[in-house]
Scaffold this motif. Structure first.
Motif, PDB file in Angstrom:
ATOM      1  N   MET A 289     -12.078 -20.289  -6.185  1.00  0.00           N
ATOM      2  CA  MET A 289     -12.473 -19.649  -4.928  1.00  0.00           C
ATOM      3  C   MET A 289     -11.515 -18.488  -4.599  1.00  0.00           C
ATOM      4  N   THR A 290     -12.058 -17.340  -4.196  1.00  0.00           N
ATOM      5  CA  THR A 290     -11.148 -16.222  -3.897  1.00  0.00           C
ATOM      6  C   THR A 290     -10.672 -16.301  -2.444  1.00  0.00           C
ATOM      7  N   ASN A 291      -9.450 -15.929  -2.272  1.00  0.00           N
ATOM      8  CA  ASN A 291      -8.878 -15.905  -0.923  1.00  0.00           C
ATOM      9  C   ASN A 291      -9.344 -14.609  -0.237  1.00  0.00           C
ATOM     10  N   ALA A 292     -10.028 -14.745   0.896  1.00  0.00           N
ATOM     11  CA  ALA A 292     -10.614 -13.565   1.562  1.00  0.00           C
ATOM     12  C   ALA A 292      -9.533 -12.568   1.976  1.00  0.00           C
ATOM     13  N   ASN A 293      -8.372 -13.085   2.321  1.00  0.00           N
ATOM     14  CA  ASN A 293      -7.312 -12.167   2.729  1.00  0.00           C
ATOM     15  C   ASN A 293      -5.980 -12.601   2.126  1.00  0.00           C
ATOM     16  N   PRO A 294      -5.752 -12.168   0.892  1.00  0.00           N
ATOM     17  CA  PRO A 294      -4.514 -12.599   0.218  1.00  0.00           C
ATOM     18  C   PRO A 294      -3.298 -11.755   0.617  1.00  0.00           C
ATOM     19  N   PHE A 295      -3.498 -10.821   1.553  1.00  0.00           N
ATOM     20  CA  PHE A 295      -2.457  -9.803   1.765  1.00  0.00           C
ATOM     21  C   PHE A 295      -1.362 -10.261   2.723  1.00  0.00           C
ATOM     22  N   SER A 296      -0.252  -9.590   2.651  1.00  0.00           N
ATOM     23  CA  SER A 296       0.933 -10.041   3.393  1.00  0.00           C
ATOM     24  C   SER A 296       0.707  -9.948   4.905  1.00  0.00           C
ATOM     25  N   GLU A 297       1.412 -10.784   5.637  1.00  0.00           N
ATOM     26  CA  GLU A 297       1.306 -10.734   7.104  1.00  0.00           C
ATOM     27  C   GLU A 297       1.727  -9.357   7.606  1.00  0.00           C
ATOM     28  N   ASN A 298       2.760  -8.815   6.968  1.00  0.00           N
ATOM     29  CA  ASN A 298       3.264  -7.514   7.410  1.00  0.00           C
ATOM     30  C   ASN A 298       2.210  -6.422   7.292  1.00  0.00           C
ATOM     31  N   ILE A 299       1.483  -6.436   6.197  1.00  0.00           N
ATOM     32  CA  ILE A 299       0.487  -5.367   6.032  1.00  0.00           C
ATOM     33  C   ILE A 299      -0.758  -5.663   6.873  1.00  0.00           C
ATOM     34  N   ASN A 300      -1.053  -6.931   7.080  1.00  0.00           N
ATOM     35  CA  ASN A 300      -2.200  -7.262   7.920  1.00  0.00           C
ATOM     36  C   ASN A 300      -2.001  -6.805   9.362  1.00  0.00           C
ATOM     37  N   LYS A 301      -0.745  -6.803   9.814  1.00  0.00           N
ATOM     38  CA  LYS A 301      -0.522  -6.371  11.202  1.00  0.00           C
ATOM     39  C   LYS A 301      -0.543  -4.850  11.340  1.00  0.00           C
ATOM     40  N   MET A 302      -0.443  -4.142  10.215  1.00  0.00           N
ATOM     41  CA  MET A 302      -0.349  -2.677  10.306  1.00  0.00           C
ATOM     42  C   MET A 302      -1.720  -2.063  10.569  1.00  0.00           C
ATOM     43  N   LYS A 303      -1.755  -1.140  11.569  1.00  0.00           N
ATOM     44  CA  LYS A 303      -3.021  -0.450  11.873  1.00  0.00           C
ATOM     45  C   LYS A 303      -3.124   0.796  11.000  1.00  0.00           C
ATOM     46  N   GLY A 304      -4.358   1.155  10.616  1.00  0.00           N
ATOM     47  CA  GLY A 304      -4.568   2.401   9.882  1.00  0.00           C
ATOM     48  C   GLY A 304      -4.275   3.564  10.823  1.00  0.00           C
ATOM     49  N   SER A 305      -4.099   4.752  10.251  1.00  0.00           N
ATOM     50  CA  SER A 305      -3.730   5.893  11.084  1.00  0.00           C
ATOM     51  C   SER A 305      -4.933   6.404  11.873  1.00  0.00           C
ATOM     52  N   SER A 306      -4.787   6.470  13.207  1.00  0.00           N
ATOM     53  CA  SER A 306      -5.915   6.928  14.037  1.00  0.00           C
ATOM     54  C   SER A 306      -6.165   8.415  13.829  1.00  0.00           C
ATOM     55  N   THR A 307      -5.117   9.150  13.445  1.00  0.00           N
ATOM     56  CA  THR A 307      -5.325  10.585  13.210  1.00  0.00           C
ATOM     57  C   THR A 307      -6.187  10.775  11.966  1.00  0.00           C
ATOM     58  N   LEU A 308      -6.010   9.866  10.981  1.00  0.00           N
ATOM     59  CA  LEU A 308      -6.837   9.967   9.777  1.00  0.00           C
ATOM     60  C   LEU A 308      -8.286   9.611  10.077  1.00  0.00           C
ATOM     61  N   LYS A 309      -8.480   8.643  10.990  1.00  0.00           N
ATOM     62  CA  LYS A 309      -9.850   8.234  11.359  1.00  0.00           C
ATOM     63  C   LYS A 309     -10.622   9.425  11.923  1.00  0.00           C
TER      64      LYS A 309
ATOM     65  N   VAL B  14       8.043   0.146  12.627  1.00  0.00           N
ATOM     66  CA  VAL B  14       8.933  -0.788  13.332  1.00  0.00           C
ATOM     67  C   VAL B  14       8.397  -2.215  13.190  1.00  0.00           C
ATOM     68  N   ASN B  15       7.087  -2.386  13.431  1.00  0.00           N
ATOM     69  CA  ASN B  15       6.448  -3.698  13.273  1.00  0.00           C
ATOM     70  C   ASN B  15       6.591  -4.214  11.863  1.00  0.00           C
ATOM     71  N   PHE B  16       6.345  -3.335  10.910  1.00  0.00           N
ATOM     72  CA  PHE B  16       6.385  -3.705   9.498  1.00  0.00           C
ATOM     73  C   PHE B  16       7.760  -4.266   9.128  1.00  0.00           C
ATOM     74  N   CYS B  17       8.794  -3.722   9.779  1.00  0.00           N
ATOM     75  CA  CYS B  17      10.164  -4.159   9.498  1.00  0.00           C
ATOM     76  C   CYS B  17      10.541  -5.403  10.300  1.00  0.00           C
ATOM     77  N   GLY B  18       9.589  -5.927  11.070  1.00  0.00           N
ATOM     78  CA  GLY B  18       9.846  -7.175  11.805  1.00  0.00           C
ATOM     79  C   GLY B  18      10.567  -6.973  13.119  1.00  0.00           C
ATOM     80  N   ALA B  19      10.758  -5.702  13.529  1.00  0.00           N
ATOM     81  CA  ALA B  19      11.410  -5.444  14.813  1.00  0.00           C
ATOM     82  C   ALA B  19      10.333  -5.322  15.896  1.00  0.00           C
ATOM     83  N   ARG B  20      10.786  -5.170  17.154  1.00  0.00           N
ATOM     84  CA  ARG B  20       9.843  -5.162  18.281  1.00  0.00           C
ATOM     85  C   ARG B  20       9.889  -3.796  18.958  1.00  0.00           C
ATOM     86  N   ASN B  21       8.702  -3.228  19.204  1.00  0.00           N
ATOM     87  CA  ASN B  21       8.642  -1.950  19.921  1.00  0.00           C
ATOM     88  C   ASN B  21       8.777  -2.192  21.415  1.00  0.00           C
ATOM     89  N   VAL B  22       9.701  -1.486  22.029  1.00  0.00           N
ATOM     90  CA  VAL B  22       9.840  -1.538  23.493  1.00  0.00           C
ATOM     91  C   VAL B  22       9.566  -0.117  23.981  1.00  0.00           C
TER      92      VAL B  22
END
Ligand SMILES: Cc1ncc(COP(=O)(O)O)c(C=O)c1O
Length: 397
Positions: free
Chosen positions: A1-21, A135-143
């Motif tokens: 069975m394939t894992n639907a989302n095998p990707f890292s938590e760090n990359i899953n939390k990252m948003k794509g670039s809105s400027t690129l959209k 910042v998120n990717f590095c595990g820190a918190r944006n204030v």
């Protein structure tokens, strides 16, 4: 069975670039055969000056086709040090400089080598889309620091109020994307002083360094006495200044210890920016007056466009926009139009895209709902058409 989302938590939390959209939406409309007025462009519409291309070609002919040191070629680091020392009266040495693949990689290297999991990072709003994601990717918190009260110009008092025991880093960007605001040099020094007093590091993104319209003045963190570099890291780039976005070349300037850590990180990823591109840039900076003249010519064009575009936008009912002092963006407040006609700035952007084929970038990705970023790195003809279309579109609602 394939894992639907095998990707890292760090990359899953990252948003794509809105400027690129937004840029993708423009491409889609073009492919459908529409004439599109694209105001999303985050890069100069000029070609790279010919003499820089020739220097890069000279590098190729010299056989510079092999690996360079991860921190960059000696000639590259020396030419940047000389440029800053001559232009800004600083006292930078090559070991305080690391070459990077664009300003973006320099910023990534700087953030990733200074923050730990759980650290707080101060980020003034509106921010460039990449900062919170890294910042998120590095595990820190944006204030976030709100700056609307001071017309989007960060002040030392705001920084002082935001610092806590958990604050490790402040990220500033002036001239600013998306607002075009410029933090005056004396305020910037106060901001650095407040941070240094509390042991907080500062990354200052100077990718639009020379794109400042008089009477506003160019200011570089690298111009300050050496002690500042113990806490301050300057990120610079050739992308916007010399119309070289595709070449992927930039640099950081900070103390030797931080520089070494960034080079170590980069040695396990991109290794270094392209060899003959480093050479071409080094040679260009050696011909400083020629390079600065090329920048001045482009800046003149941007200024003409700005001086026409902003007042024209200000005349349109419901829009509020301040005169930007740097970069090439107008940051337009459309909150006066929200309600029955438009639910949000994103809705405004969506409707004008589909009905008038004018493509804009929504403020949400920059942490500023209710605003649109309009780039004037495009021809006067496009700007004139854009203003007419925006006016007609609003009047039709
Ligand atoms: C504020 C800001 N910083 C950094 C960059 C990175 O530019 P580059 O990686 O092309 O040097 C950009 C590009 O859009 C930017 O707008």
């Amino acid at each position: 069975m394939t894992n639907a989302n095998p990707f890292s938590e760090n990359i899953n939390k990252m948003k794509g670039s809105s400027t690129l959209k937004a840029a993708q939406a423009a491409t889609r409309l073009r492919e459908e055969g529409h004439k599109v007025i694209d105001l999303t462009v985050g890069e100069p519409d000029f070609d790279t000056p010919e003499f820089i291309k020739q220097f890069a070609w000279e590098g190729l002919q010299k056989g510079l086709t092999k690996y360079t040191p991860a921190g960059g070629m000696k000639i590259y680091r020396e030419s940047i040090a000389n440029f800053y020392n001559e232009e800004f009266g600083s006292n930078i040495v090559p070991n305080e400089i690391a070459a990077s693949c664009g300003g973006k990689q320099g910023l990534f290297n700087a953030i990733a080598t200074i923050v730990n999991q759980g650290d707080d990072v101060l980020l003034p709003k509106p921010y460039w889309v990449t900062f919170p994601e890294v910042v998120n990717f590095c595990g820190a918190r944006n204030v976030y620091i709100e700056t609307e009260e001071t017309d989007f110009i960060l002040t030392a008092d705001q920084v002082k109020e935001a610092i806590t025991d958990k604050t490790k880093l402040l990220i500033v960007n002036s001239p600013n994307n998306p607002t075009g605001c410029v933090i005056p040099g004396d305020e910037m020094i106060k901001i650095f002083d407040v941070c240094i007093e509390k042991g907080v590091y500062v990354i200052t993104d100077e990718c639009y360094l020379l794109f400042v319209y008089p009477p506003a003045e160019v200011f570089s963190g690298a111009s300050l006495p050496k002690e500042y570099l113990e806490y301050v890291c300057v990120a610079g780039s050739f992308s916007k200044t010399y119309a070289m976005t595709g070449w992927r070349i930039g640099y950081t300037i900070t103390n030797e210890a931080w520089t070494k850590q960034m080079i170590k990180l980069q040695s396990h990823s991109a290794t270094h920016p392209t060899s003959f591109v480093q050479y071409g840039c080094a040679k260009a900076l050696e011909h400083k007056e020629k390079s600065l003249n090329a920048v001045r010519e482009m800046l003149d064009q941007y200024q003409k466009r700005r001086d026409w575009f902003i007042p024209a936008l200000q005349e349109i009912e419901g829009l509020k926009v301040a005169m930007p002092e740097g970069a090439f963006y107008a940051f337009v407040d459309v909150r006066g139009l929200l309600g029955d006609r438009f639910k949000s700035s994103a809705d405004f952007g969506y409707q004008i895209l589909n009905e008038s084929h004018v493509v804009t970038t929504d403020g949400e990705g920059f942490g500023a709902d209710g605003f649109l970023r309009l780039s004037y790195a495009t021809s006067m003809e496009n700007l004139e058409t854009a203003v007419e279309k925006i006016r007609n579109f609003i009047n039709s609602k």
